[in-house]
Write a protein that holds these residues in place. Structure first.
Motif, PDB file in Angstrom:
ATOM      1  N   THR A  30       0.831  -1.202   0.000  1.00 46.26           N
ATOM      2  CA  THR A  30       0.000   0.000   0.000  1.00 46.26           C
ATOM      3  C   THR A  30       0.867   1.253   0.000  1.00 46.26           C
ATOM      4  N   SER A  31       0.482   2.225  -0.823  1.00 43.25           N
ATOM      5  CA  SER A  31       1.241   3.469  -0.939  1.00 43.25           C
ATOM      6  C   SER A  31       0.515   4.631  -0.265  1.00 43.25           C
ATOM      7  N   ILE A  32       1.319   5.571   0.223  1.00 42.64           N
ATOM      8  CA  ILE A  32       0.783   6.865   0.635  1.00 42.64           C
ATOM      9  C   ILE A  32       0.835   7.817  -0.548  1.00 42.64           C
ATOM     10  N   ALA A  33       1.993   7.846  -1.209  1.00 39.88           N
ATOM     11  CA  ALA A  33       2.162   8.737  -2.359  1.00 39.88           C
ATOM     12  C   ALA A  33       3.260   8.187  -3.256  1.00 39.88           C
ATOM     13  N   ASN A  34       3.127   8.440  -4.554  1.00 39.01           N
ATOM     14  CA  ASN A  34       4.108   7.990  -5.530  1.00 39.01           C
ATOM     15  C   ASN A  34       4.436   9.111  -6.512  1.00 39.01           C
ATOM     16  N   LEU A  45      -6.011   9.542   1.525  1.00 40.52           N
ATOM     17  CA  LEU A  45      -5.447  10.491   0.571  1.00 40.52           C
ATOM     18  C   LEU A  45      -5.962  10.158  -0.825  1.00 40.52           C
ATOM     19  N   GLU A  46      -6.612  11.122  -1.467  1.00 42.20           N
ATOM     20  CA  GLU A  46      -7.147  10.905  -2.804  1.00 42.20           C
ATOM     21  C   GLU A  46      -6.011  10.736  -3.808  1.00 42.20           C
ATOM     22  N   PRO A  47      -6.203   9.871  -4.830  1.00 39.43           N
ATOM     23  CA  PRO A  47      -5.160   9.661  -5.845  1.00 39.43           C
ATOM     24  C   PRO A  47      -4.702  10.955  -6.515  1.00 39.43           C
ATOM     25  N   VAL A  48      -5.602  11.914  -6.653  1.00 39.61           N
ATOM     26  CA  VAL A  48      -5.221  13.173  -7.282  1.00 39.61           C
ATOM     27  C   VAL A  48      -4.139  13.880  -6.468  1.00 39.61           C
ATOM     28  N   HIS A  49      -4.102  13.640  -5.164  1.00 44.90           N
ATOM     29  CA  HIS A  49      -3.073  14.217  -4.306  1.00 44.90           C
ATOM     30  C   HIS A  49      -1.925  13.244  -4.049  1.00 44.90           C
ATOM     31  N   ALA A  50      -2.159  11.960  -4.293  1.00 40.39           N
ATOM     32  CA  ALA A  50      -1.175  10.939  -3.938  1.00 40.39           C
ATOM     33  C   ALA A  50      -0.220  10.607  -5.081  1.00 40.39           C
ATOM     34  N   SER A  73       5.721   4.288   0.810  1.00 39.54           N
ATOM     35  CA  SER A  73       4.834   3.133   0.897  1.00 39.54           C
ATOM     36  C   SER A  73       5.308   2.191   1.995  1.00 39.54           C
ATOM     37  N   GLN A  74       4.721   0.997   2.011  1.00 41.06           N
ATOM     38  CA  GLN A  74       5.093  -0.014   3.000  1.00 41.06           C
ATOM     39  C   GLN A  74       6.370  -0.757   2.639  1.00 41.06           C
ATOM     40  N   LEU A  75       7.043  -0.325   1.582  1.00 39.87           N
ATOM     41  CA  LEU A  75       8.231  -1.005   1.069  1.00 39.87           C
ATOM     42  C   LEU A  75       9.275  -1.280   2.148  1.00 39.87           C
ATOM     43  N   LEU A  76       9.468  -0.323   3.077  1.00 41.47           N
ATOM     44  CA  LEU A  76      10.559  -0.427   4.041  1.00 41.47           C
ATOM     45  C   LEU A  76      10.106  -0.910   5.424  1.00 41.47           C
TER      46      LEU A  76
END
Length: 484
Positions: free
Chosen positions: A371-375, A402-407, A430-433
């Motif tokens: 899951t991502s917060i922002a990319n 957080l809406e995708p338009v902002h993420a 994201s949860q990567l780390l």
């Protein structure tokens, strides 16, 4: 806008050199697959950010080099000068004859206060040479003593003295089976202190970079320089100029930027963006682009960087790429937590709308949806206008708050990077780390519970309460990312 780089310790200085060398070689490459004027504007933008001119015309890196032993700094200075392309400034280095002995407390509590005035004076002098300061880029490791301990101390002082300037720390995560017995302590103490004083942490894992060198670059005997060149390539693909969203040929993106461009860069850009108004041409967003887009909350500031493609020159000569293929692969790398394009798990899928998010799994379980917060996706190369990034705008990829338009954000330029006709970089919050962070905190806690090596830290002024504060902060970070 200019970025001042602070290189700390052996790892930070060696990585910093490779970053500057990559930035300079790329910006002065004639094979950028774009017009001469556009290439000149790209070069001017890069030079303004990371270099300054001297009287003899040789670009000088906007950097301060710090280490507690002279060997690596002397080697770094010599390599830059011998390249003949650029160099470090004459009075931008600080070193001593005694290292930190891989002890975070010694770097933070002894070397830090003792040499604070000298180091901060060097940084101030470099800042004064900037027409307009954008922020600081700090390169360091987590496992040793000088880079980690002194690095945490200097970052804290930068926050105190330059609170309005953005600070991004590039930190190198130690090998899982490292040679330093106290690397887990050093890492936990470094991360917890940087979380309080840095705006964003760009994390590179040695194990992942080593795999890239072995499997993608086909390097048989992997050296630290090989690792650092991969890191530098990834960082360069993020920091080099890209177009702004409001002008096709308008190089406005600055990872740490706020404020106006210098007159020289504006003039260079003005050759081919004459239709933009002066205000539009010379104004940056109010916050650093990278932090603005990727760190919406101070509890989430750990960023991972991935590139595609990455391969040896011999393999590249026989390879062709499409934007559709690159972006499909990059998206799957994102959602499956893959660190490189080889070995991607194609079975991982985003959760279906209406079902519980798959990202809320225990951090120790096998591959699962990330899951991502922002990319932020950065595209460089031929036919970049045709690239379709809609797959990264899927709401299922992101946390619900957080809406995708902002993420999601995209930067692009048709100017190619390094030797790749087409390339894509992904900077992800994201949860990567989560898993590597949880692992390193767990190992450090097990050592702390048995009182292993604690005396090595307390004899330099630390208390057990300092460890407990660090554990508490990082356990909260693990929980917050795990619950996305």
């Amino acid at each position: 806008m200019s970025i001042v780089t602070v290189q700390l310790g052996q790892c930070g200085n060696q990585t910093g050199f490779e970053v500057f060398d990559t930035l300079f070689r790329d910006s002065h490459c004639s094979q950028g697959l774009c017009s001469k004027r556009e290439n000149e504007a790209y070069q001017a933008s890069c030079t303004e950010r990371f270099f300054r001119e001297e009287e003899n015309g040789v670009p000088v890196a906007r950097a301060v080099l710090v280490d507690m032993e002279p060997k690596v700094i002397n080697q770094t200075l010599a390599k830059a000068t011998q390249s003949g392309r650029w160099k470090y400034g004459q009075h931008t280095c600080f070193c001593q004859k005694q290292g930190s002995g891989n002890n975070w407390a010694y770097g933070y509590s002894v070397h830090g206060p003792k040499h604070e005035e000298s180091v901060m004076n060097l940084i101030q002098k470099e800042v004064e040479k900037c027409d307009s300061l954008s922020g600081f880029f700090i390169t360091m490791s987590m496992a040793g003593g000088t880079g980690s301990g002194l690095g945490a101390f200097v970052t804290q002082k930068l926050q105190d003295q330059y609170s309005s300037a953005l600070k991004i720390n590039q930190i190198v995560w130690p090998y899982g089976t490292g040679e330093v017995s106290v690397q887990n302590y050093n890492s936990v103490l470094t991360l917890s202190h940087l979380y309080r004083s840095s705006d964003a942490l760009l994390v590179h894992e040695n194990d992942a970079v080593h795999k890239i060198c072995a499997t993608r670059m086909n390097i048989k005997q992997i050296s630290f320089r090989d690792l650092n060149q991969v890191l530098a390539h990834q960082l360069g693909s993020v920091f080099q100029p890209t177009y702004s969203e409001d002008g096709v040929f308008h190089y406005r993106r600055n990872p740490l930027g706020n404020g106006p461009l210098s007159p020289k860069a504006c003039l260079m850009l003005g050759h081919f963006v004459w239709w933009l108004s002066t205000t539009e041409l010379c104004f940056f967003p109010n916050q650093g682009d990278l932090v603005e887009h990727l760190v919406p909350h101070p509890e989430f500031k750990m960023l991972g960087v991935r590139n595609i493609p990455q391969m040896s020159a011999n393999s590249l000569a026989y390879s062709t790429f499409t934007w559709a293929g690159l972006l499909k692969h990059l998206r799957q790398m994102l959602i499956s937590s893959a660190k490189m394009e080889e070995g991607v798990d194609w079975q991982v899928r985003p959760p279906i709308s209406g079902l519980p998010p798959l990202g809320k799994m225990a951090v120790h379980k096998g591959p699962h949806f990330n899951t991502s917060i922002a990319n932020l996706v950065i595209l460089r190369g031929k036919d970049v206008q045709s690239a379709d990034v809609e797959g990264f705008k899927d709401p299922a990829l992101y946390t619900s708050w957080l809406e995708p338009v902002h993420a999601f954000s995209m930067w692009k330029t048709q100017r190619a990077f390094d030797k790749y006709e087409k390339s894509a970089a992904l900077v992800s919050n994201s949860q990567l780390l989560v898993k590597p962070l949880d692992t390193i905190v767990g190992k450090a806690w097990n050592m702390f519970a048995s009182k292993a090596y604690i005396h090595q830290y307390t004899k330099f002024g630390m208390e057990e309460e300092d460890f407990l504060d660090s554990f508490t902060l990082l356990e909260q970070v693990v929980a917050s990312y795990g619950n996305l």
